[in-house]
Scaffold this motif. Structure first.
Motif, short mmCIF file in Angstrom:
data_model
loop_
_atom_site.label_atom_id
_atom_site.label_comp_id
_atom_site.label_asym_id
_atom_site.label_seq_id
_atom_site.Cartn_x
_atom_site.Cartn_y
_atom_site.Cartn_z
N LEU A 266 1.43 -3.43 1.63
CA LEU A 266 1.10 -3.60 -0.13
C LEU A 266 1.74 -3.20 -0.63
CD1 LEU A 266 -2.40 -2.62 0.70
CD2 LEU A 266 -1.70 -5.30 0.08
N PHE A 267 1.93 -3.85 -2.05
CA PHE A 267 3.32 -3.31 -3.06
C PHE A 267 2.39 -3.28 -4.73
CE2 PHE A 267 5.63 -5.94 -0.83
CZ PHE A 267 6.93 -5.84 -0.33
N ASP A 268 2.88 -1.32 -4.79
CA ASP A 268 2.91 -1.31 -6.72
C ASP A 268 3.69 -2.94 -7.18
OD1 ASP A 268 1.99 -0.37 -9.28
OD2 ASP A 268 4.12 0.17 -8.93
N LEU A 269 2.94 -2.65 -8.34
CA LEU A 269 4.13 -4.18 -8.89
C LEU A 269 4.88 -3.94 -10.04
CD1 LEU A 269 3.86 -7.43 -9.42
CD2 LEU A 269 2.22 -6.82 -11.21
N ASP A 270 4.68 -3.24 -11.09
CA ASP A 270 5.99 -2.32 -12.06
C ASP A 270 6.45 -1.31 -11.64
OD1 ASP A 270 5.27 -4.03 -15.12
OD2 ASP A 270 3.56 -3.40 -13.83
N GLY A 271 7.75 -2.14 -11.14
CA GLY A 271 8.67 -0.98 -10.35
C GLY A 271 9.13 -0.17 -8.86
N ARG B 159 0.18 9.09 -8.31
CA ARG B 159 -0.95 7.98 -7.39
C ARG B 159 -1.07 7.48 -6.94
NH1 ARG B 159 -0.39 6.25 -13.91
NH2 ARG B 159 0.81 4.41 -13.22
N ASP B 160 0.60 5.96 -6.61
CA ASP B 160 0.29 5.27 -5.37
C ASP B 160 0.15 5.62 -4.36
OD1 ASP B 160 0.85 3.64 -7.46
OD2 ASP B 160 2.90 3.52 -7.72
N ILE B 161 1.67 7.42 -3.54
CA ILE B 161 0.75 7.32 -2.84
C ILE B 161 -0.24 7.89 -2.77
CG2 ILE B 161 2.18 9.17 -1.27
CD1 ILE B 161 4.36 6.98 -2.51
N ASP B 162 -0.93 8.57 -3.20
CA ASP B 162 -2.64 9.25 -3.08
C ASP B 162 -3.42 8.24 -2.73
OD1 ASP B 162 -1.32 11.92 -4.03
OD2 ASP B 162 -2.02 11.96 -6.17
N ALA B 163 -2.96 7.42 -3.41
CA ALA B 163 -4.25 6.18 -3.03
C ALA B 163 -4.11 5.53 -2.20
CB ALA B 163 -4.26 4.67 -4.38
N GLY B 164 -2.55 5.21 -1.47
CA GLY B 164 -2.91 5.21 0.16
C GLY B 164 -2.28 6.09 0.91
N LYS B 165 -2.83 7.29 0.59
CA LYS B 165 -2.98 8.44 1.51
C LYS B 165 -4.45 8.24 1.87
CE LYS B 165 -0.62 12.68 0.93
NZ LYS B 165 -0.21 13.09 0.25
N ASN B 166 -4.89 8.29 0.27
CA ASN B 166 -6.90 8.39 0.35
C ASN B 166 -7.14 7.23 1.35
OD1 ASN B 166 -6.25 10.91 -0.87
ND2 ASN B 166 -7.11 9.78 -3.03
N ALA B 167 -6.69 6.75 1.59
CA ALA B 167 -7.51 5.04 2.01
C ALA B 167 -6.82 5.41 3.66
CB ALA B 167 -6.98 3.45 1.82
N ASN B 168 -6.57 5.82 3.91
CA ASN B 168 -5.59 6.39 5.38
C ASN B 168 -4.42 5.36 5.90
OD1 ASN B 168 -5.18 7.75 7.60
ND2 ASN B 168 -6.27 6.59 8.96
N VAL C 130 -1.56 -4.45 -5.21
CA VAL C 130 -2.36 -3.54 -6.17
C VAL C 130 -1.63 -2.75 -6.84
CG1 VAL C 130 -4.14 -1.29 -5.71
CG2 VAL C 130 -3.30 -3.48 -3.52
N THR C 131 -2.53 -2.89 -8.14
CA THR C 131 -1.84 -2.37 -9.72
C THR C 131 -2.28 -1.23 -10.13
OG1 THR C 131 -0.52 -2.92 -11.06
CG2 THR C 131 -1.77 -5.03 -9.97
N ASN C 132 -2.48 -0.73 -11.32
CA ASN C 132 -3.30 -0.64 -12.26
C ASN C 132 -2.55 -1.61 -13.57
OD1 ASN C 132 -4.20 1.16 -10.82
ND2 ASN C 132 -3.67 2.78 -12.12
N LYS C 133 -2.23 -2.58 -13.75
CA LYS C 133 -1.70 -3.67 -14.20
C LYS C 133 -3.56 -4.68 -14.41
CE LYS C 133 2.14 -6.95 -15.96
NZ LYS C 133 3.44 -5.36 -16.21
#
Length: 224
Positions: free
Chosen positions: A6-11, A171-180, A109-112
């Protein structure tokens, strides 16, 4: 064993900064205000439309009707010309092809917002290739909450700990870590200035400096 990416989108997956820069600098000139530098805009792309307007009018309150009007004007312009100068990061298409050839689904998975995300994927001919797209419209809690990560995993029918997440924001890294999920920090992306000096502190499992490093790492993980 990694079964999906899974990738973040922008950047992270897509280099959208040039279109943000084009629009914001045009708004500066039209509003007769100091033109914001391209680099400053680039570091704020991941923060969305509100951050873009703040760059141009830092003293304008977000509740001010003028602020809301400017935010909508930016969104209208961006939506109308969403991929004039936007491209996949160099080498990213080759990486996606490598994953597809190995039958490794990839998604976003994006916040866009979904409307903009879907328009962007369509413009870059990625819609059919993307196995899952999760946007803020789809969840109650956005990143860094793990809810969107778990939703993507559910839609892929793959356990979260078998999916690697790649992002360029804390927040991307935190989200991934929070989901294991194993996490990869894309240091080539739109790193927020306040946390760019100590990338190790983000707590990602891996850090890559460019798409070549990302490709080598991901292919090693999916081949294990």
């Amino acid at each position: 064993m990694i079964k999906a990416v899974l990738f973040d989108l922008d950047g992270t997956l897509i280099d959208t900064a040039a279109d943000f820069i084009r629009i914001i600098q045009a708004m500066c000139r039209e509003g007769s205000v100091e033109v914001v530098s391209a680099e400053r805009i680039r570091t704020q792309v991941s923060e969305g439309a509100r951050a873009m307007v703040r760059l141009v009018y830092p003293d304008l309150e977000v509740t001010d009707p003028r602020f809301l009007e400017l935010r909508q004007a930016f969104l209208d312009r961006y939506g109308a010309d969403i991929a004039v100068d936007t491209t996949l990061f160099e080498g990213m298409d080759e990486l996606l092809i490598q994953l597809e050839q190995r039958k490794i689904p990839w998604g976003i998975v994006t916040n866009k917002p979904r409307g903009l995300s879907e328009a962007l994927l369509k413009a870059l001919n990625l819609t059919e290739r993307c196995a899952v797209l999760v946007c803020p419209d789809d969840v109650k809690n956005t990143k860094p909450d793990p809810e969107p990560m778990f939703l993507a995993a559910s839609q892929l029918n793959i356990e979260a700990n078998q999916i690697v997440y790649v992002g360029d924001h804390p927040r991307d890294i935190d989200a991934g870590k929070n989901a294991n999920m194993p996490t990869i920090l894309a240091a080539y992306g739109y790193l927020p200035p306040e946390s760019a000096d100590d990338l190790e502190a983000w707590g990602a499992d891996y850090i890559v400096q460019d798409v070549t490093e990302l490709s080598d790492l991901l292919l090693s993980l999916v081949n294990q």
